[in-house]
Motif scaffolding. Structure first.
Motif, mmCIF file in Angstrom:
data_model
loop_
_atom_site.group_PDB
_atom_site.id
_atom_site.type_symbol
_atom_site.label_atom_id
_atom_site.label_comp_id
_atom_site.label_asym_id
_atom_site.label_seq_id
_atom_site.Cartn_x
_atom_site.Cartn_y
_atom_site.Cartn_z
ATOM 1 N N VAL A 64 -8.203 -12.769 -9.207
ATOM 2 C CA VAL A 64 -7.313 -11.877 -9.949
ATOM 3 C C VAL A 64 -7.158 -10.589 -9.154
ATOM 4 C CG1 VAL A 64 -6.923 -10.612 -12.095
ATOM 5 C CG2 VAL A 64 -8.093 -12.825 -12.160
ATOM 6 N N ILE A 65 -5.912 -10.163 -8.960
ATOM 7 C CA ILE A 65 -5.619 -8.874 -8.330
ATOM 8 C C ILE A 65 -5.384 -7.845 -9.420
ATOM 9 C CG2 ILE A 65 -3.798 -7.604 -7.114
ATOM 10 C CD1 ILE A 65 -3.510 -10.054 -5.287
ATOM 11 N N ILE A 66 -6.001 -6.678 -9.295
ATOM 12 C CA ILE A 66 -5.797 -5.589 -10.255
ATOM 13 C C ILE A 66 -5.351 -4.353 -9.486
ATOM 14 C CG2 ILE A 66 -6.838 -4.125 -12.022
ATOM 15 C CD1 ILE A 66 -8.749 -6.382 -12.664
ATOM 16 N N VAL A 67 -4.174 -3.843 -9.835
ATOM 17 C CA VAL A 67 -3.599 -2.678 -9.174
ATOM 18 C C VAL A 67 -3.841 -1.460 -10.057
ATOM 19 C CG1 VAL A 67 -1.517 -1.643 -8.216
ATOM 20 C CG2 VAL A 67 -1.846 -4.126 -8.098
ATOM 21 N N VAL A 87 -12.354 -10.795 -7.996
ATOM 22 C CA VAL A 87 -11.394 -9.733 -8.288
ATOM 23 C C VAL A 87 -11.134 -8.913 -7.033
ATOM 24 C CG1 VAL A 87 -10.929 -7.675 -9.686
ATOM 25 C CG2 VAL A 87 -12.186 -9.599 -10.687
ATOM 26 N N LYS A 88 -9.850 -8.622 -6.798
ATOM 27 C CA LYS A 88 -9.462 -7.656 -5.775
ATOM 28 C C LYS A 88 -8.896 -6.431 -6.485
ATOM 29 C CE LYS A 88 -8.432 -10.722 -1.865
ATOM 30 N NZ LYS A 88 -7.392 -11.070 -0.853
ATOM 31 N N VAL A 211 -16.265 -8.170 -6.896
ATOM 32 C CA VAL A 211 -15.064 -7.344 -6.763
ATOM 33 C C VAL A 211 -14.954 -6.862 -5.325
ATOM 34 C CG1 VAL A 211 -13.879 -5.234 -7.483
ATOM 35 C CG2 VAL A 211 -15.135 -6.588 -9.178
ATOM 36 N N GLU A 212 -13.789 -7.082 -4.721
ATOM 37 C CA GLU A 212 -13.456 -6.479 -3.431
ATOM 38 C C GLU A 212 -12.623 -5.231 -3.700
ATOM 39 O OE1 GLU A 212 -12.037 -8.954 -0.082
ATOM 40 O OE2 GLU A 212 -12.186 -10.609 -1.510
ATOM 41 N N GLN A 213 -12.998 -4.136 -3.110
ATOM 42 C CA GLN A 213 -12.348 -2.854 -3.391
ATOM 43 C C GLN A 213 -11.500 -2.409 -2.201
ATOM 44 O OE1 GLN A 213 -14.484 0.202 -5.830
ATOM 45 N NE2 GLN A 213 -14.484 1.299 -3.892
ATOM 46 N N TYR A 214 -10.227 -2.100 -2.482
ATOM 47 C CA TYR A 214 -9.309 -1.637 -1.442
ATOM 48 C C TYR A 214 -8.792 -0.256 -1.833
ATOM 49 C CZ TYR A 214 -9.198 -6.505 0.155
ATOM 50 O OH TYR A 214 -9.531 -7.754 0.616
ATOM 51 N N THR A 215 -9.341 0.782 -1.243
ATOM 52 C CA THR A 215 -8.841 2.134 -1.473
ATOM 53 C C THR A 215 -7.773 2.460 -0.426
ATOM 54 O OG1 THR A 215 -10.580 3.106 -0.096
ATOM 55 C CG2 THR A 215 -11.031 2.866 -2.454
ATOM 56 N N ARG A 216 -7.001 3.507 -0.687
ATOM 57 C CA ARG A 216 -5.926 3.946 0.203
ATOM 58 C C ARG A 216 -4.970 2.782 0.537
ATOM 59 N NH1 ARG A 216 -6.862 8.821 2.645
ATOM 60 N NH2 ARG A 216 -4.609 8.811 2.922
ATOM 61 N N HIS A 217 -4.703 1.938 -0.446
ATOM 62 C CA HIS A 217 -3.746 0.851 -0.317
ATOM 63 C C HIS A 217 -2.731 0.983 -1.454
ATOM 64 C CE1 HIS A 217 -6.683 -0.923 2.395
ATOM 65 N NE2 HIS A 217 -5.833 -1.893 2.696
ATOM 66 N N GLU A 218 -1.449 0.926 -1.106
ATOM 67 C CA GLU A 218 -0.404 1.063 -2.121
ATOM 68 C C GLU A 218 0.389 -0.232 -2.236
ATOM 69 O OE1 GLU A 218 2.839 4.263 -3.706
ATOM 70 O OE2 GLU A 218 2.500 4.198 -1.547
ATOM 71 N N MET A 219 0.518 -0.725 -3.469
ATOM 72 C CA MET A 219 1.322 -1.918 -3.706
ATOM 73 C C MET A 219 2.796 -1.583 -3.534
ATOM 74 S SD MET A 219 1.911 -4.084 -7.189
ATOM 75 C CE MET A 219 3.576 -4.719 -7.427
ATOM 76 N N LEU A 220 3.496 -2.385 -2.720
ATOM 77 C CA LEU A 220 4.918 -2.165 -2.473
ATOM 78 C C LEU A 220 5.798 -3.333 -2.907
ATOM 79 C CD1 LEU A 220 4.794 -0.481 1.048
ATOM 80 C CD2 LEU A 220 4.950 0.609 -1.194
ATOM 81 N N GLU A 221 5.189 -4.467 -3.262
ATOM 82 C CA GLU A 221 5.987 -5.610 -3.712
ATOM 83 C C GLU A 221 5.078 -6.607 -4.412
ATOM 84 O OE1 GLU A 221 8.835 -6.755 -4.909
ATOM 85 O OE2 GLU A 221 9.805 -6.121 -3.037
#
Length: 684
Positions: A64-67, A87-88, A211-221
């Motif tokens: 599951v991706i959570i933005v 979870v990402k 949970v994999e954590q991705y900071t400083r990442h912006e969803m664009l699509e």
């Protein structure tokens, strides 16, 4: 979908009608089919039981991706990780702790009735529906009230330092729109403390590698695969904001918990980075946008001091518990020191107009009355533009009654913040406040399971529309965020995950290639324009249009003008914006350009939504629809529905970069009130 152009038909015949030149078309109605039948107090229990289960061994195979990492996103990621799913978690900040939930000050509602003052789940349900001016969905609101008590227990177990009474029990205070004390709080730092609790739970799962954590990442699509009714969200395209790298992330389901879009007004109480891009990209892929014009104007904000500002600062609504709001009765007293104005020359206008609720009327009513007295020329503070934008919030009576130490214990950090920003001592001189854009009740349409009109795309917290109607009651945002994240989504998404077909998508699949290409082309277009105006100048101009014509008061004439202005501004943006730097590196100008481009499209849809809704409702005052004494007048026979908008491109086909919008399609979800009587609000 129909091709019937919708005109402007007035239900009451109170003002002239005319067609809106094909600005939107009316499509087929929609409904929420997920809420079970039967008594409302049994619906959530039934839905949880009827939802399919996923056994623990299979959860490890599902992703599951959570933005978003605010209260809704952080709580959901922690809970789903604890349950065993992969979870990402994505956020554009450098830490999940910088999510805008941290800025909430006053408290969180829960129907625990600790004060024995008549509170209950039913009363919280009623207050929320009434406060939303009967434009919210009953089933979702009752569930919110039902799980509210569990939230407090969860947060206490996490160590959240709620305020306590002398004997050690959790304390409560009142908020606007209610006559009971149900708001739990941690001085003026409630959002921060709750977010730390969710963050700790999230980081525990990061350490456990669920949970994999991705900071400083912006969803664009958003990646959507399939055709027709089988279209499903299968992942997202993100940009690493440090390196500029475009990345693909695939999953079995996607959750948007990306917050609200109040920054479309430029000046708002939102964090500067708050934006609509995640939701708007999903909207352009087929997710309906519901009630986008429903914007909350908060009455307790530090007033604008000049055109140099890029952000406004909120003062907690909890201050209205003990502070008294007033303006001078006479215009000639407006430039005097407030301490020199005699009691007989002060107009405590909320206490005068609404004696039952006084200073604790809901936010929309307090905001509109503040605007009214300032429009009359009785505002206070410096002249900004053409008039004084401010009213007094006075604690002199409270300090005399309770003592300074008691007031400082309850509100000290808020007073300190006010003093630092304004250079004035609120213990000695009354605060000055004025309404400002704060929260949005509109958002992506979701059903009872919090699933959007795209299968596999779930939306939580402020990013969805479901709970607050046309006006959010204070201290309910934190309640909804944590309810969705800890208790609702984990129970509903498992039903989807148990049934979703296994995906064979990879980075070479057409749906993925198309999404990545769209992001790349958009980025290249921004950098190639090489115009003469900054991104911020477009944003500020859009904000001025939105505040002037789609703010606290709207009219048909003003909204039509706003739509023309926004279309012209958007056309100039794509011809004349200047975005410096490159794509493959840190580039904040590029980040802003993408967000403002989406705001320019959202702003037009907000105005179209406001134009079609020819009623005054909540904080959305149509000049053409008001009672004899100037209060908001709903038109229930015409507008008791959720307005869910479908995106169309200009030619009805796949649009090019910057092509704008076609006529949006309006889908109506009728609001049927079985358990609460539909009636005009009164707080007098």
């Amino acid at each position: 979908m129909t091709d019937k152009t919708t005109g402007s038909k007035q239900a009451t015949g109170s003002y002239a009608t005319r067609p809106f030149n094909g600005m939107y078309v009316e499509g087929s109605p929609i409904a929420d089919h997920k809420a079970p039948d039967g008594p409302i107090e049994q619906k959530w229990t039934r839905r949880k039981f009827e939802a399919a289960l996923v056994n623990p061994a299979n959860r490890r195979k599902m992703s599951v991706i959570i933005v978003g990492t605010g209260l809704a996103g952080g709580a959901a990621a922690a809970t789903l990780g604890e349950a065993g799913y992969h979870v990402k978690s994505f956020c554009f900040q450098d830490s999940p702790r910088r999510a805008h939930s941290i800025a909430a000050q006053g408290g969180i509602n829960a129907a625990k009735n600790y004060k024995e003052d008549g509170d209950s789940v039913q009363r919280l349900f009623y207050d929320t529906v009434k406060g939303g001016d009967y434009r919210s969905r009953e089933t979702n609101v009752y569930r919110l009230a039902e799980v509210s008590a569990n939230i407090i227990d969860q947060c206490v177990a996490q160590g959240v330092p709620f305020a306590r009474e002398y004997g050690g029990l959790l304390d409560n205070r009142s908020f606007g729109g209610v006559q009971v004390s149900r708001t739990f709080y941690a001085r003026g730092q409630t959002g921060q403390q709750l977010l730390i609790g969710a963050y700790q739970a999230l980081e525990r799962q990061v350490a456990a590698k669920t949970v994999e954590q991705y900071t400083r990442h912006e969803m664009l699509e958003v990646i959507v695969d399939g055709e027709g009714a089988e279209r499903r969200a299968r992942g997202i395209i993100v940009r690493d904001l440090v390196t500029g790298e475009i990345e693909t992330h695939l999953a079995d389901a996607v959750v948007l918990a990306s917050g609200g879009y109040g920054n479309v007004f430029f000046l708002s109480t939102n964090a500067m980075g708050s934006n609509v891009t995640a939701s708007w990209r999903a909207h352009r892929k087929g997710a309906y946008m519901a009630n986008p014009c429903y914007t909350q104007i908060h009455p307790t904000c530090i007033p604008v001091s000049g055109e140099h500002q890029s952000k406004l600062t909120l003062m907690s609504e909890s201050l209205r518990n003990d502070g008294r709001i007033w303006v001078p009765k006479n215009r000639e007293d407006c430039d005097k020191d407030p301490r020199e104005i005699a009691e007989k020359d002060r107009d405590y206008y909320l206490e005068r107009i609404y004696p039952s609720f006084g200073n604790l009327v809901p936010r929309d009513i307090a905001s509109r009355q503040a605007k009214n007295v300032c429009d009359e020329g009785r505002g206070v503070g410096p002249v900004v533009g053409d008039f004084r934008r401010g009213v007094y919030l006075d604690f002199a009576d409270a300090i005399e009654r309770l003592g300074r130490d008691a007031v400082e214990a309850k509100y000290g950090n808020l007073f300190d913040m006010y003093a630092r920003i304004t250079g004035e001592d609120p213990y000695a001189v009354p605060m000055r406040i004025y309404p400002a854009v704060h929260y949005v009740m509109g958002g992506l349409w979701v059903d009872y399971d919090l699933q959007s009109s795209i299968k596999g795309l779930f939306v939580t917290g402020e990013a969805n529309f479901s709970d607050h109607g046309a006006n959010r009651l204070g201290a309910s945002a934190l309640m909804q965020g944590l309810a969705d994240g800890y208790f609702v989504l984990p129970n509903t998404i498992r039903d989807y995950l148990a049934k979703v077909p296994k995906s064979d998508l990879d980075e070479g699949s057409p749906a993925v290639v198309e999404a990545r290409q769209a992001v790349t082309e958009r980025t290249e277009r921004f950098l190639a324009i090489n115009g003469e105006r900054s991104v911020d100048s477009f944003h500020r101009e859009l904000g001025n249009i939105m505040w002037e014509y789609c703010g606290m008061e709207r009219s048909e004439e003003g909204l039509l003008k706003a739509i023309d202005l926004i279309r012209g501004l958007r056309d100039e943006f794509w011809r004349n914006v200047r975005v410096l730097g490159a794509a493959d590196t840190l580039n904040q100008s590029l980040e802003k350009a993408g967000r403002v481009a989406d705001f320019l499209e959202l702003g037009e849809l907000m105005c179209i939504d406001a134009l079609h809704r020819r009623e005054s409702c909540g904080g959305h005052f149509r000049a053409e629809s008001q009672t004899e004494d100037g209060e908001a007048l709903r038109q229930d026979d015409e507008f008791a529905y959720v307005a869910a908008w479908e995106f169309t491109s200009p030619d009805g086909e796949q649009e090019g970069v910057g092509a704008g919008m076609g006529a949006p399609v309006l889908h109506k979800e009728d609001l049927v009130y079985e358990f609460i009587e539909l009636k005009q609000r009164s707080y007098k």
